[in-house]
Design an enzyme around this catalytic site. Structure first.
Site, mmCIF file in Angstrom:
data_model
loop_
_atom_site.group_PDB
_atom_site.id
_atom_site.type_symbol
_atom_site.label_atom_id
_atom_site.label_comp_id
_atom_site.label_asym_id
_atom_site.label_seq_id
_atom_site.Cartn_x
_atom_site.Cartn_y
_atom_site.Cartn_z
ATOM 1 N N LYS A 53 0.949 -1.166 -0.086
ATOM 2 C CA LYS A 53 -0.064 -0.014 -0.021
ATOM 3 C C LYS A 53 0.974 1.384 -0.057
ATOM 4 O O LYS A 53 0.716 2.136 -0.640
ATOM 5 C CB LYS A 53 -1.022 -0.030 1.142
ATOM 6 C CG LYS A 53 -1.993 -0.906 0.953
ATOM 7 C CD LYS A 53 -3.046 -0.878 2.533
ATOM 8 C CE LYS A 53 -3.874 -2.050 2.472
ATOM 9 N NZ LYS A 53 -4.224 -2.670 3.767
ATOM 10 N N GLN A 97 -5.078 -1.357 9.617
ATOM 11 C CA GLN A 97 -5.144 -2.688 9.176
ATOM 12 C C GLN A 97 -5.771 -3.761 10.020
ATOM 13 O O GLN A 97 -5.407 -3.842 11.269
ATOM 14 C CB GLN A 97 -3.719 -3.257 8.699
ATOM 15 C CG GLN A 97 -3.323 -4.566 8.022
ATOM 16 C CD GLN A 97 -4.009 -4.535 6.736
ATOM 17 O OE1 GLN A 97 -3.941 -3.699 5.827
ATOM 18 N NE2 GLN A 97 -4.413 -5.800 6.225
ATOM 19 N N ASP A 120 -11.591 2.790 3.772
ATOM 20 C CA ASP A 120 -12.208 1.445 3.942
ATOM 21 C C ASP A 120 -13.674 1.329 3.642
ATOM 22 O O ASP A 120 -14.030 0.212 3.471
ATOM 23 C CB ASP A 120 -11.772 0.662 5.003
ATOM 24 C CG ASP A 120 -10.345 -0.124 4.850
ATOM 25 O OD1 ASP A 120 -10.073 -0.694 3.847
ATOM 26 O OD2 ASP A 120 -9.507 -0.080 5.945
HETATM 27 N N1 GUN Z 1 -7.551 -6.649 6.228
HETATM 28 C C1 GUN Z 1 -7.735 -7.508 5.164
HETATM 29 N N2 GUN Z 1 -8.484 -6.814 4.168
HETATM 30 C C2 GUN Z 1 -8.554 -5.648 4.589
HETATM 31 C C3 GUN Z 1 -9.080 -4.438 3.909
HETATM 32 O O1 GUN Z 1 -9.672 -4.283 2.931
HETATM 33 N N3 GUN Z 1 -8.773 -3.479 4.995
HETATM 34 C C4 GUN Z 1 -8.304 -3.491 6.068
HETATM 35 N N4 GUN Z 1 -8.245 -2.222 6.787
HETATM 36 N N5 GUN Z 1 -7.728 -4.531 6.542
HETATM 37 C C5 GUN Z 1 -7.831 -5.548 5.936
#
Ligand code: GUN
Length: 296
Positions: A53, A97, A120
């Site tokens: 990311k 995350q 998100d």
């Molecule tokens: N963990 C697995 N997928 C995601 C996601 O799309 N966003 C976040 N914040 N954590 C994750």
């Protein structure tokens, strides 16, 4: 044999469009969108995601802010960090995350993120807005699935869509998005009776269960479009591991009209949509109309 849906190439194209919009925002508005990512603990898969990311955020010309905290971090300290990021004008998007360590209340943390910075789309207000069709920030993997479907099929109106999986991250929001596209949507899950028969009704089948190769070839209606959201690491039998989806790819490719591969299908779309959401959030926070280049 099914057509392979090239998510990796589509995601690269979307990232290019995001990069062009970012350059425009910097030049014409003096606005450089910033994405803050918070990682608590040392989960190896999460570390890989967070690294990717950060890299792709910078490649798109945006500001990447990373906060790595120990697994022992207290909930109140994490909440204090989120409040600081909420108040920081250089931060337009905040991603914590998941999963978080067990002693931290995930929903409390998600709902502490400013609804305008929740790229998100997990904040309860964004979830509610999506379900009643109001403008919101939409979860990334579900957006990516629907973009690939529209690219492949055009108008989705009237199609029968079966979503296998009912998670808050993928299953439920992808069902909402498909409903918005005027599909007839069924959400199936581990307790669904005769899951195979339900899947066989689907013009569009989205698998998001996290069980390796659970959806078999004879569950697929001939010509259906299959979106495989699963990323499972299994024993490859040769001492190495291998990535597989939630769909038995070899079997399903014989029946499906089109199918996403794993890897290289839905996976790359998630970060591309995250970058897109960050730019959308930055535009909205500054009263700038969202540029056409970012429309799904
Ligand atoms: N963990 C697995 N997928 C995601 C996601 O799309 N966003 C976040 N914040 N954590 C994750």
């Amino acid at each position: 044999m099914a057509t392979t849906i090239k998510g990796k190439a589509f995601a690269a194209g979307l990232r290019e469009r995001v990069t062009a919009v970012v350059a425009e925002l910097v030049t014409h508005h003096g606005l450089r969108p910033g994405l803050a990512v918070v990682l608590v603990g040392e989960d190896p898969a999460s570390q890989v995601y967070v690294r990717n990311k950060g890299r792709q955020t910078m490649e798109a010309g945006m500001e990447s802010i990373e906060h790595r905290l120990p697994a022992s971090t207290r909930e109140e300290d994490l909440l204090a960090l989120i409040h600081r990021l909420n108040d920081d004008p250089a931060v337009h998007g905040i991603l914590v995350q998941l999963p978080l360590p067990g002693h931290i209340d995930e929903s409390k943390v998600i709902n502490a993120i400013s609804v305008h910075k929740d790229i998100d789309g997990f904040h309860i207000e964004n979830v509610g807005k999506l379900s009643i069709g109001e403008e919101s920030l939409v979860p990334c993997t579900p957006s990516g699935c629907v973009m690939l479907l529209k690219d492949q099929l055009g108008d989705l109106t009237g199609k029968s869509a079966v979503v296998v999986g009912r998670s808050n991250i993928v299953g439920k929001p992808v069902a909402m998005l498909l409903l918005k596209e005027h599909c007839t949507v069924t959400i199936a899950h581990s307790r669904t009776r005769d899951l195979a028969a339900v899947c066989r009704e689907a013009d569009i089948l989205v698998a998001a269960v996290g069980v390796p190769e659970m959806v078999k070839g004879d569950w697929i209606k001939p010509g259906a479009t299959v979106i495989d959201v699963g990323i499972n690491r299994i024993d490859g039998g040769d001492g190495k591991t291998r990535l597989v989806g939630d769909v038995d790819y070899a079997g399903a490719s014989e029946a499906a009209g089109a199918i996403t591969p794993v890897p290289g299908g839905v996976g790359p779309m998630t970060i591309a949509c995250l970058l897109r959401n960050t730019v959308i959030a930055a535009c909205r926070q500054h009263g700038i109309p969202v540029p056409d280049g970012l429309q799904g």
